[in-house]
Design a protein around this motif. Structure first.
Motif, short mmCIF file in Angstrom:
data_model
loop_
_atom_site.label_atom_id
_atom_site.label_comp_id
_atom_site.label_asym_id
_atom_site.label_seq_id
_atom_site.Cartn_x
_atom_site.Cartn_y
_atom_site.Cartn_z
N ASN A 112 0.23 5.17 -1.56
CA ASN A 112 0.19 6.46 -0.85
C ASN A 112 0.63 6.24 0.60
O ASN A 112 0.17 5.29 1.25
CB ASN A 112 -1.24 7.01 -0.91
CG ASN A 112 -1.37 8.37 -0.26
OD1 ASN A 112 -1.42 8.46 0.96
ND2 ASN A 112 -1.41 9.41 -1.07
N GLY A 124 -7.77 3.09 3.28
CA GLY A 124 -6.77 2.25 3.96
C GLY A 124 -7.21 1.86 5.36
O GLY A 124 -6.99 0.72 5.80
N PRO A 164 -7.46 8.64 1.81
CA PRO A 164 -6.68 7.69 2.61
C PRO A 164 -7.52 6.86 3.59
O PRO A 164 -7.06 5.82 4.07
CB PRO A 164 -5.70 8.59 3.37
CG PRO A 164 -5.56 9.80 2.51
CD PRO A 164 -6.92 10.02 1.93
N THR A 220 -5.93 13.83 7.05
CA THR A 220 -5.49 13.26 5.77
C THR A 220 -6.50 13.43 4.65
O THR A 220 -6.19 13.18 3.49
CB THR A 220 -5.20 11.74 5.91
OG1 THR A 220 -6.42 11.03 6.14
CG2 THR A 220 -4.25 11.47 7.07
N GLN A 280 0.00 8.18 3.24
CA GLN A 280 -1.10 8.44 4.17
C GLN A 280 -2.07 7.26 4.23
O GLN A 280 -2.59 6.93 5.29
CB GLN A 280 -1.85 9.71 3.75
CG GLN A 280 -1.06 11.00 3.96
CD GLN A 280 -1.86 12.23 3.56
OE1 GLN A 280 -2.66 12.18 2.63
NE2 GLN A 280 -1.64 13.33 4.26
N THR A 281 -2.28 6.62 3.10
CA THR A 281 -3.15 5.44 3.07
C THR A 281 -2.53 4.31 3.88
O THR A 281 -3.24 3.55 4.56
CB THR A 281 -3.40 4.98 1.62
OG1 THR A 281 -3.93 6.07 0.88
CG2 THR A 281 -4.38 3.82 1.57
N ILE A 306 0.83 -1.21 0.00
CA ILE A 306 0.00 0.00 0.00
C ILE A 306 0.86 1.26 0.00
O ILE A 306 0.46 2.30 -0.53
CB ILE A 306 -0.97 -0.01 1.22
CG1 ILE A 306 -1.92 -1.20 1.10
CG2 ILE A 306 -1.79 1.28 1.30
CD1 ILE A 306 -2.71 -1.47 2.37
N LEU A 323 -9.68 -0.17 -2.93
CA LEU A 323 -8.33 0.31 -2.64
C LEU A 323 -7.43 0.26 -3.89
O LEU A 323 -6.63 1.17 -4.13
CB LEU A 323 -7.72 -0.53 -1.51
CG LEU A 323 -6.32 -0.14 -1.02
CD1 LEU A 323 -6.34 1.26 -0.42
CD2 LEU A 323 -5.82 -1.14 0.01
#
Length: 654
Positions: A73, A153, A150, A146, A75-76, A69, A640
């Motif tokens: 990203n 996630g 995100p 965020t 932040q994700t 992941i 996702l």
């Protein structure tokens, strides 16, 4: 004007604080004799050991997925790890409070029904309030710092833990239960929680790691992913619609706190009525609060009403098919008069029949909420339904506490009047566990539809064409997944139960004086067998859930993946309903026979009913509930990785 994220954060803190107050209240209740505490400690040690080993087993998988992941990203990735931690914590709290409450309920039962019920409900309410509080805090903080994307996630992290908690806990609890019943009840003719049975502690441990930790992680995931999916769908319109699902969830949390004060036993014969008072009070408070928020948009308010009505209605529908006072369970019990075969046939028929009313209820809710506010309305209805998770899980987690309390009363030799109280509470607990499973399954289906819509938006799909061969391929594979997934879980329960049956038989054969009650059983070996088997069987179901959407999406494209999601939602929803209802109905049919019907305990009808209950155990507590997690994991993984599938899908069939 106060930001919605701040309101949700405050609501989460208040809900979590209320959970801590309830936990403090339960902890301060009397624990009983040294023997009772010793038995409770053995259950607690087994449950702690299982959860810690389960989380250690999952750690490498979490690390690998976090690295994957990270390339999407950062932040994700952080949100994913936060989702894992919050979901694991929700499950741990559920288990911890359950094993803390069981011995205290057994002690309180010495003083009557009302006191024992109060302790049991407060213990269950800790789990419900804690998971909603953690969900609100997690989503609000991440959203504030965020943004919305995100958060996917966070939902995936929660989904992953939910899947493994349901799979691992479900295999554990039913392997121990089936093994204990087949030798103890059927072969030896001893009571369910008899201390002579070597599998009795493993059985009690299973109630906590399966029904408490598993259900807590499951509904925590449903709660957060549904809010997130609705927020994602609100992005298209922008403004307040993005934040509204989070606000609705906050109102549901406050309503659940208010509704919990209405749960009081006024009549010892109407324990279920006490729960309904709390649920209906929560629903009314929720409708009033949301009206003040949405009075400028009655169409949006109509979707909230849909979600709340579905919650109350699904309770009544599931209760009808699973309560021993109702005709379906009575018919299954009567069928046991002619043997296990007819008992099982009738139970399967009832389970199949029981899929119709919930499905039609969901169809009606979909139609009304879509007409009111489009696909966003459907997602908001799902968010409204899941906003009541705190009070629903309070009712659910009550069940394992009273079940364990009865076991402790039996094993510590408490007077018959104490066991009568715990049996009365446990009988209602069986029904509440069934009704809340109906809620969880329906919530999973509605939440998955919201995730499906969010995936379609992310993948830029405006339709899914069934005339496209790749879509048909995806549809068939999606419809197949719940059956293959369930087969692995049922097989795992069978394997572990076989080992436990052999071990219990060995102990009765080799430990001199065990059957006479002059020797002590080796409980630890059965606990260890259940733990090892459950953890060894985690990998394949997990890989099925995570890899199947990626493989179909990358080989056949986003539209084919849309077909897969449609297949897994429809097939999984119905199969889960059938399994959970049949299993609960078989269980209560057995309990009905044990009240003296058709010969009572020890009769041929009772032996047949025990066999039906044994078949139903992995249905209602392993495969059926785990399908909730399968449905949501497949949808969350698709959402996702939607961007990667659109960019890199190779479309084998043009």
């Amino acid at each position: 004007m106060i930001e919605t994220a701040v309101i949700a954060f405050v609501a989460g803190v208040v809900t979590l604080a209320y959970a801590l107050w309830l936990a403090y209240s339960v902890k301060n209740a009397a624990k009983g004799s040294e023997k009772m505490v010793e038995i409770s400690s053995a259950i607690s040690e087994g449950a702690n050991a299982f959860l810690m080993r389960q989380y250690k087993t999952l750690a490498p998988i979490v690390v690998v997925l976090a690295i994957a992941i990270y390339f999407i990203n950062l932040q994700t990735t952080i949100a994913f790890l936060a989702g894992v931690l919050c979901s694991a914590l929700a499950g741990y709290i559920g288990m911890k409070v359950s094993v803390m409450g069981n011995v205290r309920v057994a002690e309180a039962a010495k003083h009557g029904m009302a006191k024992a019920f109060d302790v049991a409900f407060k213990g269950g309410a800790v789990t419900g309030m804690a998971l909603v509080g953690l969900g609100l805090i997690g989503v609000s903080v991440l959203f504030k710092f965020t943004g919305i994307v995100p958060l996917i996630g966070f939902g995936f992290g929660a989904s992953l833990i939910s899947l493994f908690a349901r799979v691992g806990g479900g295999i554990y609890t039913k392997a121990a239960d089936v093994g204990a019943d087949l030798v103890g009840k059927v072969e030896k003719g001893i009571p369910e929680d008899d201390p002579r049975n070597p599998a009795v502690i493993a059985d009690n441990v299973g109630d906590n790691v399966g029904d408490c930790a598993g259900m807590a992680a499951d509904v925590f995931e449903s709660f957060v992913v549904t809010i997130i999916a609705a927020m994602l769908l609100g992005m298209a319109a922008g403004g307040q619609l993005i934040e509204l699902p989070l606000l609705i969830a906050s109102l549901g949390a406050i309503a659940s706190i208010g509704g919990s004060f209405f749960v009081k036993v006024s009549n010892v014969k109407n324990v279920m009525g006490a729960f309904y008072k709390g649920i209906i009070a929560t629903a009314i408070i929720m409708l009033v609060l949301s009206f003040f928020v949405l009075q400028q948009s009655l169409m949006l308010y109509a979707t909230v009403v849909c979600g709340v009505v579905v919650t109350v209605a699904i309770f009544k529908i599931t209760e009808y098919y699973t309560a021993k006072e109702e005709k379906p369970v009575q018919e299954i019990a009567e069928a046991a008069k002619t043997g296990a075969g007819t008992n099982i046939i009738r139970g399967l028929a009832i389970g199949m029949q029981a899929t119709a009313a919930p499905l039609l209820l969901v169809v009606a809710a979909l139609a009304i909420s879509y007409v009111a506010a489009g696909i966003y309305g459907v997602a908001l209805a799902a968010a409204a339904m899941l906003s009541l998770s705190a009070i629903v899980i309070a009712v659910d987690a009550y069940g394992p506490i009273t079940d364990n309390a009865g076991g402790i009363a039996e094993m510590s030799g408490l007077p018959a009047k104490v066991r009568e109280v715990t049996d009365e509470l446990d009988a209602v607990g069986n029904t509440t566990k069934a009704t809340t499973k109906g809620y969880a399954i329906t919530g999973a289906a509605l939440g998955a539809l919201a995730l499906f819509a969010a995936f379609a938006t992310e993948a830029k799909l405006t339709s899914v064409n069934l005339l496209n061969p790749s879509v048909t391929i995806g549809l068939f594979i999606g419809a197949l997944l719940p059956f293959v997934f369930s087969s692995f879980l049922m097989t795992a329960v069978g394997k572990a139960a076989f080992q436990i049956v052999e071990e219990v038989r060995r102990q009765f054969r080799e430990i001199k004086g065990l059957m006479e009650g002059t020797a002590r059983a080796d409980y630890a070996t059965c606990v260890d067998i259940s733990t090892k088997t459950a953890l060894n069987e985690l990998a394949v179901p997990g890989l099925i859930a995570v890899l199947s959407p990626l493989v179909v999406g990358l080989l056949f494209g986003a539209e084919a993946l849309g077909g897969l999601l449609a297949g897994v939602i429809s097939s999984g929803f119905l199969l889960a309903l059938m399994m959970c209802t049949s299993g609960a109905a078989w269980d209560n049919a057995k309990k009905l026979v044990e009240t003296g019907k058709y010969g009572g305990k020890g009769s041929d009808a009772h032996k047949a009913a025990v066999v039906g209950d044994t078949v139903g155990d992995p249905f209602k507590d392993t495969a059926g509930p785990a399908l909730n997690a399968l449905i949501k994991v497949v949808n969350t993984v698709s959402l996702l990785f939607a961007g990667a599938i659109v960019a890199y899908g190779i479309h084998l069939i043009a």
